[in-house]
Design a protein around this motif. Structure first.
Motif, PDB file in Angstrom:
ATOM      1  N   LEU A  62       0.523  -1.269   0.284  1.00 24.56           N
ATOM      2  CA  LEU A  62      -0.061  -0.128  -0.250  1.00 24.56           C
ATOM      3  C   LEU A  62       0.811   1.005   0.405  1.00 24.56           C
ATOM      4  CD1 LEU A  62      -2.764   1.167   0.577  1.00 24.56           C
ATOM      5  CD2 LEU A  62      -2.080   1.487   3.080  1.00 24.56           C
ATOM      6  N   GLY A  63       0.941   1.860  -1.093  1.00 33.32           N
ATOM      7  CA  GLY A  63       1.692   3.558  -1.287  1.00 33.32           C
ATOM      8  C   GLY A  63       2.953   3.308  -1.443  1.00 33.32           C
ATOM      9  N   MET A  64       3.713   1.968  -1.431  1.00 34.51           N
ATOM     10  CA  MET A  64       5.334   2.018  -1.573  1.00 34.51           C
ATOM     11  C   MET A  64       5.279   1.985  -2.778  1.00 34.51           C
ATOM     12  SD  MET A  64       5.418   1.719   1.839  1.00 34.51           S
ATOM     13  CE  MET A  64       7.236   1.277   1.768  1.00 34.51           C
ATOM     14  N   GLN A  65       6.495   1.944  -3.230  1.00 29.38           N
ATOM     15  CA  GLN A  65       7.011   2.451  -4.647  1.00 29.38           C
ATOM     16  C   GLN A  65       8.134   1.319  -4.508  1.00 29.38           C
ATOM     17  OE1 GLN A  65       8.214   6.878  -5.653  1.00 29.38           O
ATOM     18  NE2 GLN A  65       7.226   6.981  -3.955  1.00 29.38           N
ATOM     19  N   LEU A  66       8.029   0.794  -5.756  1.00 23.43           N
ATOM     20  CA  LEU A  66       9.338   0.273  -6.413  1.00 23.43           C
ATOM     21  C   LEU A  66      10.565  -0.129  -5.500  1.00 23.43           C
ATOM     22  CD1 LEU A  66      11.523   0.525  -8.362  1.00 23.43           C
ATOM     23  CD2 LEU A  66       9.718   1.389 -10.187  1.00 23.43           C
ATOM     24  N   MET A  67      10.856   0.916  -5.097  1.00 20.35           N
ATOM     25  CA  MET A  67      12.693   1.504  -4.699  1.00 20.35           C
ATOM     26  C   MET A  67      12.120   0.790  -2.998  1.00 20.35           C
ATOM     27  SD  MET A  67      12.195   5.070  -3.430  1.00 20.35           S
ATOM     28  CE  MET A  67      12.460   5.595  -5.210  1.00 20.35           C
ATOM     29  N   ALA A  68      10.699   0.860  -2.497  1.00 16.58           N
ATOM     30  CA  ALA A  68      10.938   0.347  -1.068  1.00 16.58           C
ATOM     31  C   ALA A  68      11.144  -1.198  -1.355  1.00 16.58           C
ATOM     32  CB  ALA A  68       8.947   0.079  -0.926  1.00 16.58           C
ATOM     33  N   ARG A  98      10.719  11.830  -4.791  1.00 20.79           N
ATOM     34  CA  ARG A  98      10.034  10.606  -5.695  1.00 20.79           C
ATOM     35  C   ARG A  98       9.061  10.745  -6.227  1.00 20.79           C
ATOM     36  NH1 ARG A  98       9.089   5.259  -7.810  1.00 20.79           N
ATOM     37  NH2 ARG A  98      10.019   4.678  -9.973  1.00 20.79           N
ATOM     38  N   ALA A  99       7.630  10.728  -5.477  1.00 19.69           N
ATOM     39  CA  ALA A  99       6.481  10.728  -5.518  1.00 19.69           C
ATOM     40  C   ALA A  99       6.091  11.191  -4.097  1.00 19.69           C
ATOM     41  CB  ALA A  99       5.786   9.834  -6.645  1.00 19.69           C
ATOM     42  N   TYR A 100       4.708  11.608  -4.337  1.00 15.31           N
ATOM     43  CA  TYR A 100       3.971  11.454  -2.989  1.00 15.31           C
ATOM     44  C   TYR A 100       2.167  11.824  -2.953  1.00 15.31           C
ATOM     45  CZ  TYR A 100       1.728  11.729   1.755  1.00 15.31           C
ATOM     46  OH  TYR A 100       1.429  11.806   2.926  1.00 15.31           O
ATOM     47  N   VAL A 149      -3.292   6.427  -2.630  1.00 14.22           N
ATOM     48  CA  VAL A 149      -2.640   5.539  -1.896  1.00 14.22           C
ATOM     49  C   VAL A 149      -4.613   5.482  -0.838  1.00 14.22           C
ATOM     50  CG1 VAL A 149      -2.116   5.432   0.671  1.00 14.22           C
ATOM     51  CG2 VAL A 149      -0.844   6.107  -1.019  1.00 14.22           C
ATOM     52  N   ALA A 150      -5.666   6.455  -1.104  1.00 12.66           N
ATOM     53  CA  ALA A 150      -6.523   5.589  -0.301  1.00 12.66           C
ATOM     54  C   ALA A 150      -7.578   5.470  -1.442  1.00 12.66           C
ATOM     55  CB  ALA A 150      -6.875   7.284   0.020  1.00 12.66           C
ATOM     56  N   ARG A 151      -6.839   5.685  -2.451  1.00  8.40           N
ATOM     57  CA  ARG A 151      -7.834   4.287  -3.623  1.00  8.40           C
ATOM     58  C   ARG A 151      -7.538   2.843  -3.378  1.00  8.40           C
ATOM     59  NH1 ARG A 151      -7.711   9.574  -6.530  1.00  8.40           N
ATOM     60  NH2 ARG A 151      -5.290   9.261  -7.454  1.00  8.40           N
TER      61      ARG A 151
END
Length: 299
Positions: free
Chosen positions: A27-33, A204-206, A211-213
């Motif tokens: 949830l809400g986490m980008q590929l870099m996670a 990078r992005a926020y 995230v809610a969707r």
């Protein structure tokens, strides 16, 4: 649900001719996670690794429309067993992954998902069995609400908002506090490490609306236990013994509902990917994938 095509930002690591491991984040986490050290350890074991931003996250496309997700209403409807309307579901997100595999010419892959990504991976393994060599579900759940309740501190920090959502520093501070609560007590990160890692992600992005969707998609998708019982792919479930956000009971429940699944419990692990655990996680997943490659009729 929408069938409109959308852009998915991705990275492909390793030799494209090698067997593929597709990583689906939460949830809400980008590929870099997915830590670089973890990905490179899988590459070193002879795999091509693909990681990507889910829809509504990172540099990938956003869901159409600007209507704000009403999460409280959705949670109330779900608790009453009523249908929940959402722009898309986990089924659509599983379809996104298949579309990316098609784009990259990957006929079959080892599918690895974490948290919400584990839910997506489960749906993919059930709905697209011929595309899945093996499944690994990490710190995830079957959708069974009875065993998926976070601790009170985890719930509180998850529902909290930054003091100033428009200020990147305020957002970073909020997320540092959150991961301080849900992270691994046996492998704690320093505040400086968290700020560095989270800062790169926020810059990078926020997109809190995205995230809610995504969370609405999870709620709308409901209980997947019946679906999980149809999964035929060799399955490994990995769960932290000290996960405050998705408790160990949820991992046990996931493994119990997937035929033949094995469960690996990691003491001291919470709801994150601490660097100290990356060699162990990479080895467990690569060993699991290796067994599928070596099995009779694995092609």
């Amino acid at each position: 649900m929408s069938d409109a095509p959308l852009h998915l930002e991705y990275e492909s690591l390793g030799d494209p001719s090698h067997p593929s491991i597709v990583l689906i984040m939460g949830l809400g986490m980008q590929l870099m996670a997915w830590p670089d050290s973890f990905c490179q350890a899988l590459v070193a074991r002879g795999y091509r690794v693909v990681r990507f931003d889910n829809r509504d996250c990172g540099l990938s496309g956003r869901a159409p429309g600007k209507k704000r997700a009403n999460l409280l209403l959705a949670m109330a409807a779900s608790a009453l067993g009523l249908p929940v309307r959402a722009p898309y579901t986990l089924d659509d997100m599983a379809g996104d992954t298949i579309g990316l595999m098609d784009k990259l010419g990957i006929a079959r892959a080892h599918i690895v998902g974490a948290s919400m990504g584990g839910m997506i991976a489960q749906v993919l393994a059930a709905k697209f069995p011929r595309r899945v060599l093996s499944l690994t579900s990490i710190m995830s759940t079957s959708g069974n609400r009875k065993v998926s309740k976070p601790t009170r501190p985890a719930r509180k920090v998850l529902l909290a908002r930054p003091a100033n959502p428009k200020d990147p520093e305020s957002v970073i501070e909020h997320l540092v506090e959150m991961f301080g609560v849900i992270g691994s007590p046996g492998y704690p990160s320093t505040r400086e490490e968290l700020r560095s890692r989270i800062g790169k992600s926020v810059r990078r992005a926020y997109d809190p609306a995205g995230v809610a969707r995504q969370l609405l998609a999870i709620i709308a998708s409901g209980d997947r236990r019946k679906l999980l019982r149809t999964i035929a792919a060799p399955t490994l479930v990995i769960h932290g013994a000290d996960d405050p956000l998705v408790p160990l009971a949820a991992g046990r429940d996931t493994a119990q509902n997937i035929p033949g699944a094995s469960l690996q419990i990691i003491e001291g692990m919470g709801h994150d990917f601490p660097e100290a655990l990356m060699p162990r996680l990479a080895q467990a997943i690569a060993d699991h994938c290796d067994r599928r490659v070596a099995a009779p009729n694995a092609a």
